[in-house]
Design an enzyme around this catalytic site. Structure first.
Site, PDB file in Angstrom:
ATOM      1  N   HIS A  43       0.697  -0.939  -0.146  1.00 23.05           N
ATOM      2  CA  HIS A  43       0.222  -0.077   0.034  1.00 23.05           C
ATOM      3  C   HIS A  43       1.037   1.090   0.179  1.00 23.05           C
ATOM      4  O   HIS A  43       1.526   1.982   0.893  1.00 23.05           O
ATOM      5  CB  HIS A  43      -0.668   0.213   1.201  1.00 23.05           C
ATOM      6  CG  HIS A  43      -1.439   0.820   0.863  1.00 23.05           C
ATOM      7  ND1 HIS A  43      -3.004   0.985   2.204  1.00 23.05           N
ATOM      8  CD2 HIS A  43      -1.811   1.990   0.436  1.00 23.05           C
ATOM      9  CE1 HIS A  43      -4.066   1.845   1.497  1.00 23.05           C
ATOM     10  NE2 HIS A  43      -3.267   3.037   0.980  1.00 23.05           N
ATOM     11  N   GLU A  70      -1.922  -1.313  -3.205  1.00 20.42           N
ATOM     12  CA  GLU A  70      -3.371  -1.077  -3.079  1.00 20.42           C
ATOM     13  C   GLU A  70      -3.332   0.585  -2.841  1.00 20.42           C
ATOM     14  O   GLU A  70      -2.142   1.600  -2.153  1.00 20.42           O
ATOM     15  CB  GLU A  70      -3.778  -1.309  -1.605  1.00 20.42           C
ATOM     16  CG  GLU A  70      -4.126  -3.202  -1.814  1.00 20.42           C
ATOM     17  CD  GLU A  70      -4.741  -3.223  -0.245  1.00 20.42           C
ATOM     18  OE1 GLU A  70      -3.917  -2.620   1.065  1.00 20.42           O
ATOM     19  OE2 GLU A  70      -5.279  -4.393   0.360  1.00 20.42           O
ATOM     20  N   HIS A 205      -8.064  -6.220   6.720  1.00 15.62           N
ATOM     21  CA  HIS A 205      -8.418  -5.512   7.310  1.00 15.62           C
ATOM     22  C   HIS A 205      -8.132  -5.674   8.697  1.00 15.62           C
ATOM     23  O   HIS A 205      -9.345  -6.595   9.340  1.00 15.62           O
ATOM     24  CB  HIS A 205      -8.171  -4.380   6.815  1.00 15.62           C
ATOM     25  CG  HIS A 205      -7.791  -3.268   8.698  1.00 15.62           C
ATOM     26  ND1 HIS A 205      -7.094  -2.606   7.723  1.00 15.62           N
ATOM     27  CD2 HIS A 205      -7.906  -2.343   9.510  1.00 15.62           C
ATOM     28  CE1 HIS A 205      -6.740  -1.172   8.559  1.00 15.62           C
ATOM     29  NE2 HIS A 205      -6.908  -1.528   9.113  1.00 15.62           N
TER      30      HIS A 205
HETATM   31  C1  LIG Z   1      -7.016  -1.162   2.829  1.00 13.88           C
HETATM   32  C2  LIG Z   1      -6.107  -2.469   3.772  1.00 13.88           C
HETATM   33  O1  LIG Z   1      -6.789  -1.916   4.769  1.00 13.88           O
HETATM   34  C3  LIG Z   1      -4.512  -2.145   4.112  1.00 13.88           C
HETATM   35  O2  LIG Z   1      -4.300  -3.088   3.652  1.00 13.88           O
HETATM   36  C4  LIG Z   1      -3.791  -0.929   4.603  1.00 13.88           C
HETATM   37  O3  LIG Z   1      -2.486  -1.704   4.184  1.00 13.88           O
HETATM   38  C5  LIG Z   1      -3.391  -0.569   6.467  1.00 13.88           C
HETATM   39  O4  LIG Z   1      -2.270   0.172   5.836  1.00 13.88           O
HETATM   40  P1  LIG Z   1      -1.507  -0.160   6.913  1.00 13.88           P
HETATM   41  O5  LIG Z   1      -0.111  -1.103   6.768  1.00 13.88           O
HETATM   42  O6  LIG Z   1      -0.731   1.977   6.170  1.00 13.88           O
HETATM   43  O7  LIG Z   1      -2.189   0.481   8.381  1.00 13.88           O
HETATM   44  N1  LIG Z   2      -6.276  -5.221   2.419  1.00 13.27           N
HETATM   45  C1  LIG Z   2      -5.688  -5.535   3.700  1.00 13.27           C
HETATM   46  C2  LIG Z   2      -3.990  -5.922   3.758  1.00 13.27           C
HETATM   47  O1  LIG Z   2      -3.658  -5.599   2.893  1.00 13.27           O
HETATM   48  C3  LIG Z   2      -3.566  -6.099   4.915  1.00 13.27           C
HETATM   49  O2  LIG Z   2      -4.546  -5.176   5.914  1.00 13.27           O
HETATM   50  P1  LIG Z   2      -3.806  -5.706   7.700  1.00 13.27           P
HETATM   51  O3  LIG Z   2      -3.410  -7.131   7.771  1.00 13.27           O
HETATM   52  O4  LIG Z   2      -2.583  -5.204   7.320  1.00 13.27           O
HETATM   53  O5  LIG Z   2      -4.266  -4.846   8.362  1.00 13.27           O
END
Ligand SMILES: CC(=O)[C@@H](O)[C@H](O)COP(=O)(O)O
Ligand SMILES: NCC(=O)COP(=O)(O)O
Length: 252
Positions: A43, A70, A205
């Site tokens: 992300h 993402e 998430h």
């Molecule tokens: C979209 C999502 O829920 C996660 O993929 C996101 O990448 C979390 O971002 P952080 O790792 O910056 O918390």
């Molecule tokens: N889209 C969710 C992700 O890539 C990871 O979320 P998290 O496990 O770090 O909360």
């Protein structure tokens, strides 16, 4: 079997806490793949707090599994946060240059600590539609980060998304509490709506080794989960290979 895509944001976060390249994001990607991960997720946020633009290109060079990037498609270009780190060219520019297997669009703002809500397509659907069309023309599968709201999910299909990713934060928060089953039912209903309209279903998430199995066994046709935060901590405790295999066992 539901695909496991490992999010490497937190490896990058640790790396960025020193002026070194250790821990290596690409080395951890290779280790996760060798242990059985089906995909890698990152992300790249505009402030590059963890995943940097250079990580995206380095990973694109070496990945032998699906790459899921993402981000907020409206995230503008931003100057580098520190010497030796490239500027952020804008999220869509990263995708145009890399063309990953999947792009998960997320309505995050820069001030957010983490992702904490899905799209409001009544408000943003019209300006998302041409972005989705562009991504699909680039050969990129498009997933939209969504709350478990059937009407919103129907709109996701209407504007051309291939999949949705259900934001599972509320489920994770309710897990083990008295409201668990009521909250889970919202996700089951949302997964049924996605199936009815022909949208593929991803989720992510705050999923972890405690809450993943119930979620996966409850919702309809879960194609992929992306997991990073809990995975990173679990891997410290269990070892990376054993941790990957523990998550895969939940997804069989
Ligand atoms: C979209 C999502 O829920 C996660 O993929 C996101 O990448 C979390 O971002 P952080 O790792 O910056 O918390
Ligand atoms: N889209 C969710 C992700 O890539 C990871 O979320 P998290 O496990 O770090 O909360």
């Amino acid at each position: 079997m539901t695909a496991l895509s490992i999010n490497l944001n937190k490896i990058a976060l640790i790396r960025n806490s020193r002026d070194t390249e250790y821990p290596s994001v690409t080395m951890h990607a290779a280790r996760c793949i060798a242990a059985g991960a089906h995909g890698i997720t990152v992300h790249p946020r505009p402030d590059q707090r963890h995943i940097r633009v250079s990580d995206c290109f380095d990973l694109a060079e070496m990945l032998s599994v699906e790459f899921n990037i993402e981000g907020n498609p409206f995230a503008p270009a931003m100057k580098s946060p520190r010497r030796g780190v490239s500027d952020y060219p804008g999220f869509m520019e990263i995708i145009r240059q890399i063309r990953p297997a999947q792009c998960t669009l997320v309505p995050d703002g820069d001030a957010q600590l983490t992702s904490d809500h899905g799209f409001n397509l009544q408000r943003d659907g019209d300006r998302l539609a041409p972005i989705i069309a562009e991504l699909k023309n680039l050969g990129v599968r498009v997933s939209l980060f969504m709350d478990p709201e059937p009407e919103q999910i129907r709109l996701a299909k209407a504007i051309g998304a291939d999949r949705i990713e259900l934001y599972t934060g509320p489920y994770a928060e309710a897990f083990g509490a008295k409201q668990q089953n009521a909250v889970l039912q919202r996700f089951i209903d949302a997964s049924n709506t996605a199936g009815e309209v022909g949208l593929g279903l991803n989720a992510g998430h705050d999923l972890n080794l405690h809450n993943l199995l119930l979620f996966k066994n409850s919702v309809n046709q879960l194609l992929e989960v992306s997991i990073g935060h809990a995975f990173t901590v679990d891997a410290i405790e269990m070892g990376l290979d054993a941790c990957i295999k523990a998550y895969l066992r939940c997804l069989q």
